[in-house]
Structure formats: C-alpha cells, structure tokens
Design a protein around this motif. Structure first.
Motif, PDB file in Angstrom:
ATOM      1  N   VAL A   1       0.682  -1.317   0.055  1.00  0.00           N
ATOM      2  CA  VAL A   1       0.384   0.228  -0.360  1.00  0.00           C
ATOM      3  C   VAL A   1       1.174   1.222   0.071  1.00  0.00           C
ATOM      4  CG1 VAL A   1      -1.448   1.082   1.731  1.00  0.00           C
ATOM      5  CG2 VAL A   1      -2.379  -1.394   0.867  1.00  0.00           C
ATOM      6  N   ILE A   2       1.980   1.600   0.701  1.00  0.00           N
ATOM      7  CA  ILE A   2       2.685   2.796   1.336  1.00  0.00           C
ATOM      8  C   ILE A   2       3.780   2.843  -0.361  1.00  0.00           C
ATOM      9  CG2 ILE A   2       4.489   3.279   1.905  1.00  0.00           C
ATOM     10  CD1 ILE A   2       3.657   1.900   4.196  1.00  0.00           C
ATOM     11  N   ALA A   3       3.668   1.593  -0.901  1.00  0.00           N
ATOM     12  CA  ALA A   3       4.539   1.734  -2.448  1.00  0.00           C
ATOM     13  C   ALA A   3       3.526   2.083  -3.113  1.00  0.00           C
ATOM     14  CB  ALA A   3       5.531   0.400  -2.718  1.00  0.00           C
ATOM     15  N   ALA A   4       2.565   1.639  -3.128  1.00  0.00           N
ATOM     16  CA  ALA A   4       1.524   2.023  -4.326  1.00  0.00           C
ATOM     17  C   ALA A   4       1.206   3.617  -4.238  1.00  0.00           C
ATOM     18  CB  ALA A   4       0.215   1.465  -4.131  1.00  0.00           C
ATOM     19  N   VAL A   5       0.714   4.194  -3.012  1.00  0.00           N
ATOM     20  CA  VAL A   5       0.708   5.578  -2.473  1.00  0.00           C
ATOM     21  C   VAL A   5       1.993   6.386  -2.730  1.00  0.00           C
ATOM     22  CG1 VAL A   5       0.248   7.314  -0.656  1.00  0.00           C
ATOM     23  CG2 VAL A   5      -1.181   5.060  -1.302  1.00  0.00           C
ATOM     24  N   LEU A   6       3.009   5.819  -3.041  1.00  0.00           N
ATOM     25  CA  LEU A   6       3.765   6.626  -3.457  1.00  0.00           C
ATOM     26  C   LEU A   6       4.832   6.599  -5.208  1.00  0.00           C
ATOM     27  CD1 LEU A   6       7.049   5.498  -0.608  1.00  0.00           C
ATOM     28  CD2 LEU A   6       5.465   7.674  -0.924  1.00  0.00           C
ATOM     29  N   THR A   7       3.918   5.369  -5.924  1.00  0.00           N
ATOM     30  CA  THR A   7       4.472   4.999  -7.147  1.00  0.00           C
ATOM     31  C   THR A   7       3.938   5.113  -8.100  1.00  0.00           C
ATOM     32  OG1 THR A   7       4.240   2.728  -6.705  1.00  0.00           O
ATOM     33  CG2 THR A   7       7.141   3.683  -6.498  1.00  0.00           C
ATOM     34  N   ILE A   8       2.127   4.633  -7.896  1.00  0.00           N
ATOM     35  CA  ILE A   8       1.306   4.921  -9.406  1.00  0.00           C
ATOM     36  C   ILE A   8       1.200   6.808  -9.548  1.00  0.00           C
ATOM     37  CG2 ILE A   8      -1.167   4.728  -9.416  1.00  0.00           C
ATOM     38  CD1 ILE A   8      -0.674   1.811  -7.407  1.00  0.00           C
ATOM     39  N   PRO A   9       1.079   6.958  -8.324  1.00  0.00           N
ATOM     40  CA  PRO A   9       0.318   8.704  -8.653  1.00  0.00           C
ATOM     41  C   PRO A   9       1.536   9.080  -9.896  1.00  0.00           C
ATOM     42  CG  PRO A   9      -0.202   8.157  -6.555  1.00  0.00           C
ATOM     43  CD  PRO A   9       0.779   7.222  -7.210  1.00  0.00           C
ATOM     44  N   ALA A  10       2.699   9.318  -9.228  1.00  0.00           N
ATOM     45  CA  ALA A  10       4.055   9.945  -9.989  1.00  0.00           C
ATOM     46  C   ALA A  10       3.841   9.079 -11.193  1.00  0.00           C
ATOM     47  CB  ALA A  10       5.247   9.521  -9.227  1.00  0.00           C
TER      48      ALA A  10
ATOM     49  N   LEU B   1      11.285  -3.743   2.301  1.00  0.00           N
ATOM     50  CA  LEU B   1      10.122  -4.345   1.400  1.00  0.00           C
ATOM     51  C   LEU B   1       9.477  -3.172   1.016  1.00  0.00           C
ATOM     52  CD1 LEU B   1       7.914  -6.212   4.520  1.00  0.00           C
ATOM     53  CD2 LEU B   1       8.640  -7.338   2.405  1.00  0.00           C
ATOM     54  N   VAL B   2       9.333  -1.831   1.159  1.00  0.00           N
ATOM     55  CA  VAL B   2       8.625  -0.446   0.601  1.00  0.00           C
ATOM     56  C   VAL B   2       9.825  -0.298  -1.215  1.00  0.00           C
ATOM     57  CG1 VAL B   2       8.326   1.887   0.402  1.00  0.00           C
ATOM     58  CG2 VAL B   2       7.539   0.181   2.361  1.00  0.00           C
ATOM     59  N   ALA B   3      11.020  -0.561  -0.371  1.00  0.00           N
ATOM     60  CA  ALA B   3      11.613   0.266  -1.648  1.00  0.00           C
ATOM     61  C   ALA B   3      11.537  -1.087  -2.559  1.00  0.00           C
ATOM     62  CB  ALA B   3      13.130  -0.047  -1.097  1.00  0.00           C
ATOM     63  N   LEU B   4      11.305  -2.978  -2.654  1.00  0.00           N
ATOM     64  CA  LEU B   4      11.268  -3.720  -3.650  1.00  0.00           C
ATOM     65  C   LEU B   4       9.929  -3.767  -3.777  1.00  0.00           C
ATOM     66  CD1 LEU B   4      13.042  -6.546  -1.425  1.00  0.00           C
ATOM     67  CD2 LEU B   4      14.504  -5.676  -3.023  1.00  0.00           C
TER      68      LEU B   4
END
Length: 237
Positions: A41-50, A103-106
């Motif tokens: 979830v954290i990774a999705a919030v950080l990457t998908i909008p960008a 995990l977020v970085a991966l």
C-alpha cells in the motif's frame, strides 16, 4: 527422532494453532500478511500517482526503464541489513522499520514500471477522443487511463506482492518478526532436530504465496473493464 516424527510433533503442539501465541501458525501468517500488505500500500501510494502523471505526459521513459533494472539488481537481504543499521543509528524500532522500509523499496520498481507501461501502451486516439468530449487532464488520467491500464498495473502489483511475501521470511534473520520465516530461522538454530520446523515453515510460506497469487489473478480478472476483457479475448482467439 526421524524427520516425519519431528514434523508430526511440531504440528501436534497446540500452540502452533493459536491466533495470539507468537508460536502459532495463524499468528505468524497474519504477521506475514500485515508486513506485505502494508508495504504494498505504501509503495502504491508513492509510485502509482507519479507513474500515472509521467506516462500521461509521456515523460520519464528513462526512469521507468531504470526502475526495471534497479528492481532486478536490489539484493533483498542487503536492503534489510542496511535499514537495520540505519534504524539502530537513529534509535528506531529495529523489529519493524528495517523490514518495512526494505519491503517498500522492493515493491516500488514493479509498481512504477507497470503503471507507466500500462498507460503508455494505450492508443492515443482513445485519449484524444476523451479530451475532445471535454475531459480535463486529471479526468483522463483517473477515469480513462488508470482503469484501462489496470490489468498491467495489477500484474505489477502481483509480482511485487509475491516478492514481498518471499522477502518477509528473510526478515526473521535480523529481528523477532519475519512472519512464517521465523520457523525457518528457529529451525536452523536447532540443527538436525529442527528439520521438521524448517519444512513446516517453508511449506506454509509456499502455500501462502500460492493462495495470494490466485487471489491476485481473481482480482485482476474482476477489475479488468468488460470492454477491455472482451477485446483481449478476441485477440487471444
């Protein structure tokens, strides 16, 4: 004691089936899923909008291709050790933050790459038609491009989540967490008498990965827009 006797004795322990005892398989399974889902979830919030914004304006192609290479090159265990060292220096909780940050970085590279690729692969005529009907740019991104790119995006999320499940088990090496990987690490610590625990922990992790993979396949099928699904079916036939 033979391997099968070890395995039978380990599984027969009532503590192994407790939802509240740290020795319980349900407890460790939920812990495993909690780390994996939170990181996704954290990774999705950080990457998908960008990625969505960059793909819409056809920018960041080099960044997208670099993310693929970075995702393949990052060593999971090395990341955990790095964040464990940093957490220790900053006096953070070393049983939580090192594993979560690793995990977020991966998870970020496959999510970013697939979101970008899914949007860029859409036909420009479709986007132009939406723009011609009065859609604003953010409406095109959210109401058109994101739904149509969802199969590719979810494929990236599926890959990322399976990688997270595998990596959570490694986290047991550096802290008391690690979900089902705790059984593997503890079993190795026991030597020959821990083979049953190692096998049980490994088998539980494999079953969890297979179940989650099946769920993601189902989610992808349900989330795919009906028109796009019919179009893909015609192409396959």
């Amino acid at each position: 004691m033979s391997f099968l006797d070890q395995l039978n004795a380990w599984l027969a322990d009532p503590h192994r089936w407790s939802w509240t005892d740290k020795a319980g398989i349900p407890y460790r399974t939920l812990e495993h899923l909690r780390f994996s889902l939170l990181a996704l979830v954290i990774a999705a919030v950080l990457t998908i909008p960008a990625a969505l914004w960059l793909a819409h304006y056809r920018r960041g192609a080099f960044l997208a291709s670099s993310a693929v290479n970075i995702g393949r090159a990052i060593p999971s265990f090395g990341l955990i050790i790095l964040f464990w060292f940093l957490a220790s220096r900053w006096e953070l909780d070393t049983t939580f933050w090192p594993l979560l940050l690793a995990l977020v970085a991966l998870a970020m590279p496959p999510l970013f790459t697939n979101t970008y690729a899914g949007v860029v692969s859409l036909e420009q005529e479709t986007v132009d038609a939406a723009r011609g009907t009065g859609y604003r740019e953010w409406q095109i991104m959210v109401r058109l491009e994101l739904p149509l790119a969802s199969p590719v995006l979810l494929a990236g999320a599926r890959v990322a989540f399976l990688q997270l499940i595998a990596t959570v088990a490694i986290g047991a090496i550096v802290n008391d967490g690690g979900g089902l990987g705790r059984y593997i690490v503890d079993g190795f610590a026991l030597g020959a008498s821990g083979y049953g625990e190692i096998f049980a922990g490994g088998l539980a992790a494999v079953i969890l990965a297979l179940v989650c993979d099946g769920l993601f396949a189902l989610i992808t099928r349900v989330a795919t827009p009906r028109g796009l699904a019919l179009q893909n079916a015609r192409r396959e036939s």
